[in-house]
Enzyme design. Sequence first.
Site, PDB file in Angstrom:
ATOM      1  N   SER A 157       0.814  -1.224   0.000  1.00 24.15           N
ATOM      2  CA  SER A 157       0.000   0.000   0.000  1.00 24.15           C
ATOM      3  C   SER A 157       0.848   1.276   0.000  1.00 24.15           C
ATOM      4  CB  SER A 157      -0.905   0.006   1.237  1.00 24.15           C
ATOM      5  OG  SER A 157      -1.589   1.240   1.300  1.00 24.15           O
ATOM      6  N   GLY A 199      -4.717   5.561 -12.796  1.00 24.62           N
ATOM      7  CA  GLY A 199      -5.391   5.815 -11.524  1.00 24.62           C
ATOM      8  C   GLY A 199      -4.534   6.413 -10.424  1.00 24.62           C
ATOM      9  N   LYS A 224     -24.664  -8.630 -14.131  1.00 23.92           N
ATOM     10  CA  LYS A 224     -24.150  -7.723 -13.082  1.00 23.92           C
ATOM     11  C   LYS A 224     -24.212  -6.275 -13.548  1.00 23.92           C
ATOM     12  CE  LYS A 224     -20.660 -10.624 -10.987  1.00 23.92           C
ATOM     13  NZ  LYS A 224     -19.244 -10.552 -10.668  1.00 23.92           N
ATOM     14  N   LYS A 282     -13.716  -3.836   2.023  1.00 24.36           N
ATOM     15  CA  LYS A 282     -14.564  -2.643   1.890  1.00 24.36           C
ATOM     16  C   LYS A 282     -16.038  -2.937   2.198  1.00 24.36           C
ATOM     17  CE  LYS A 282     -11.623  -0.218  -1.414  1.00 24.36           C
ATOM     18  NZ  LYS A 282     -11.544   0.517  -2.684  1.00 24.36           N
ATOM     19  N   ASN A 328     -14.493   2.863   2.180  1.00 22.25           N
ATOM     20  CA  ASN A 328     -13.023   2.814   2.220  1.00 22.25           C
ATOM     21  C   ASN A 328     -12.466   3.743   3.300  1.00 22.25           C
ATOM     22  OD1 ASN A 328     -13.349   5.353   1.117  1.00 22.25           O
ATOM     23  ND2 ASN A 328     -11.711   5.125  -0.386  1.00 22.25           N
ATOM     24  N   TYR A 357      -3.181   1.540 -11.778  1.00 21.09           N
ATOM     25  CA  TYR A 357      -1.903   2.194 -12.056  1.00 21.09           C
ATOM     26  C   TYR A 357      -0.826   1.148 -11.836  1.00 21.09           C
ATOM     27  CZ  TYR A 357      -2.107   2.293  -7.011  1.00 21.09           C
ATOM     28  OH  TYR A 357      -2.255   1.908  -5.712  1.00 21.09           O
ATOM     29  N   ASP A 416     -13.639   6.907  -3.083  1.00 17.62           N
ATOM     30  CA  ASP A 416     -13.054   6.525  -4.378  1.00 17.62           C
ATOM     31  C   ASP A 416     -13.625   7.362  -5.526  1.00 17.62           C
ATOM     32  OD1 ASP A 416     -11.345   4.577  -3.396  1.00 17.62           O
ATOM     33  OD2 ASP A 416     -12.869   3.004  -3.512  1.00 17.62           O
ATOM     34  N   GLY A 423     -16.912  -4.114  -7.525  1.00 18.51           N
ATOM     35  CA  GLY A 423     -16.858  -3.136  -6.441  1.00 18.51           C
ATOM     36  C   GLY A 423     -16.324  -1.781  -6.890  1.00 18.51           C
ATOM     37  N   ALA A 460     -18.225  -4.344 -13.658  1.00 11.56           N
ATOM     38  CA  ALA A 460     -19.418  -4.095 -12.836  1.00 11.56           C
ATOM     39  C   ALA A 460     -19.219  -4.648 -11.432  1.00 11.56           C
ATOM     40  CB  ALA A 460     -20.644  -4.731 -13.503  1.00 11.56           C
TER      41      ALA A 460
HETATM   42  P1  ATR Z   1     -13.205  -4.835  -7.923  1.00 10.90           P
HETATM   43  O1  ATR Z   1     -13.492  -4.572  -6.472  1.00 10.90           O
HETATM   44  O2  ATR Z   1     -11.777  -4.605  -8.348  1.00 10.90           O
HETATM   45  O3  ATR Z   1     -14.199  -4.162  -8.843  1.00 10.90           O
HETATM   46  P2  ATR Z   1     -14.649  -7.274  -8.315  1.00 10.90           P
HETATM   47  O4  ATR Z   1     -15.782  -6.762  -7.504  1.00 10.90           O
HETATM   48  O5  ATR Z   1     -14.198  -8.699  -8.132  1.00 10.90           O
HETATM   49  O6  ATR Z   1     -13.328  -6.422  -8.094  1.00 10.90           O
HETATM   50  O7  ATR Z   1     -15.005  -7.025  -9.861  1.00 10.90           O
HETATM   51  C1  ATR Z   1     -14.118  -7.363 -10.886  1.00 10.90           C
HETATM   52  C2  ATR Z   1     -14.689  -6.885 -12.223  1.00 10.90           C
HETATM   53  O8  ATR Z   1     -13.721  -7.149 -13.249  1.00 10.90           O
HETATM   54  C3  ATR Z   1     -15.959  -7.598 -12.621  1.00 10.90           C
HETATM   55  O9  ATR Z   1     -16.738  -6.734 -13.396  1.00 10.90           O
HETATM   56  C4  ATR Z   1     -15.406  -8.758 -13.481  1.00 10.90           C
HETATM   57  O10 ATR Z   1     -16.307  -9.271 -14.422  1.00 10.90           O
HETATM   58  P3  ATR Z   1     -17.404 -10.367 -13.975  1.00 10.90           P
HETATM   59  O11 ATR Z   1     -18.476  -9.617 -13.247  1.00 10.90           O
HETATM   60  O12 ATR Z   1     -17.870 -10.953 -15.262  1.00 10.90           O
HETATM   61  O13 ATR Z   1     -16.677 -11.344 -13.100  1.00 10.90           O
HETATM   62  C5  ATR Z   1     -14.286  -8.050 -14.192  1.00 10.90           C
HETATM   63  N1  ATR Z   1     -13.254  -9.012 -14.643  1.00 10.90           N
HETATM   64  C6  ATR Z   1     -12.334  -9.623 -13.876  1.00 10.90           C
HETATM   65  N2  ATR Z   1     -11.531 -10.412 -14.633  1.00 10.90           N
HETATM   66  C7  ATR Z   1     -11.975 -10.288 -15.916  1.00 10.90           C
HETATM   67  C8  ATR Z   1     -11.545 -10.828 -17.174  1.00 10.90           C
HETATM   68  N3  ATR Z   1     -10.509 -11.652 -17.258  1.00 10.90           N
HETATM   69  N4  ATR Z   1     -12.221 -10.450 -18.280  1.00 10.90           N
HETATM   70  C9  ATR Z   1     -13.258  -9.609 -18.217  1.00 10.90           C
HETATM   71  N5  ATR Z   1     -13.711  -9.043 -17.053  1.00 10.90           N
HETATM   72  C10 ATR Z   1     -13.080  -9.391 -15.923  1.00 10.90           C
END
Ligand code: ATR
Length: 282
Positions: A21, A249, A163, A72, A93, A227, A109, A137, A135
């Site tokens: 972090s 970011g 989602k 979170k 957060n 980032y 955020d 967090g 879609a």
């Molecule tokens: P965060 O808190 O970083 O948003 P998250 O809640 O696990 O993490 O959400 C990850 C997002 O990245 C989701 O929208 C996920 O798509 P799915 O809802 O279909 O799972 C997307 N994501 C993660 N890996 C992916 C990949 N290899 N290709 C396309 N979308 C991906």
Amino acid sequence: MALQESVVDRYAVVGNPIGHSLSPSIHKVFADDTKQQLTYNAMLIEPGEFPQDVSNFFSEGGKGLNVTVPFKQEAWAFAEDLSIEAEIAGAANTLFKAKDGKIQGHNTDGKGLIRDIKHNHDFNLEGKNILVLGAGGATRGILLPLLNERPANICIANRTISKAEELAALFGKYGKLSACGLEDLKEAKGKQVDWIINASSASLQGDLPHLPYDILSNDAACYDLMYAQVETVFCQWARQGGVLKVMDGIGMLVEQAAESFYLWRGIRPDTASLIQSLQKGI
Ligand code: ATR
């Protein structure tokens, strides 16, 4: 033995993992610059121990916490009062004990993103067509502040389309939203997208959805919430397509920290030089 308030106000960032972090060094700069007496550490929390560890932190006099992955949502559940951004995002957060003794939960955020876009980069989102990738967090945390900027439309594109549809329905009362699958983007045409905001964690694995360049308007901007030391795959994609406004970011990271600092201390730290030095040295 009675617990004593520490002389210097204590803050921390909690998560798992937490060693990477940048928050402790960011808040140290803020504290030094604003001459605030405080300490800010990184605290590793084991799965299942969030409520107990955070209760202990506050009962031992701790003033405020930043909360990062994967806690979170637990921070949201832990808070006794929530800001509207945190409430609807389902994630907090930033935690602190308010004057009434209640634990407040905020989500800075989205505010950090907007401040970076408007204040640091001097762009305006009003009337723009925005495409948000992902879609999860991260998207939940930014949608309300984005909609508050009154864009023409925000389309949420996600691998799992249900989602994206869920979020479009949840946030629909705050502005114009639509949803689609990543596959649909392959067919999309028409130069109608003014901004793409990448909030998908796919790029953590170096993945990028198939995005045709001809969806981008002539003056389009691309913003990656991620980032990294080397340019992210999304930013590379944007630059290779001739996009001139490409942002990662790091500015949002510093601005969301500044929002937390402001909530805790009532002082807004200067962010420009810190963002510059992080951009050179992360
Ligand atoms: P965060 O808190 O970083 O948003 P998250 O809640 O696990 O993490 O959400 C990850 C997002 O990245 C989701 O929208 C996920 O798509 P799915 O809802 O279909 O799972 C997307 N994501 C993660 N890996 C992916 C990949 N290899 N290709 C396309 N979308 C991906």
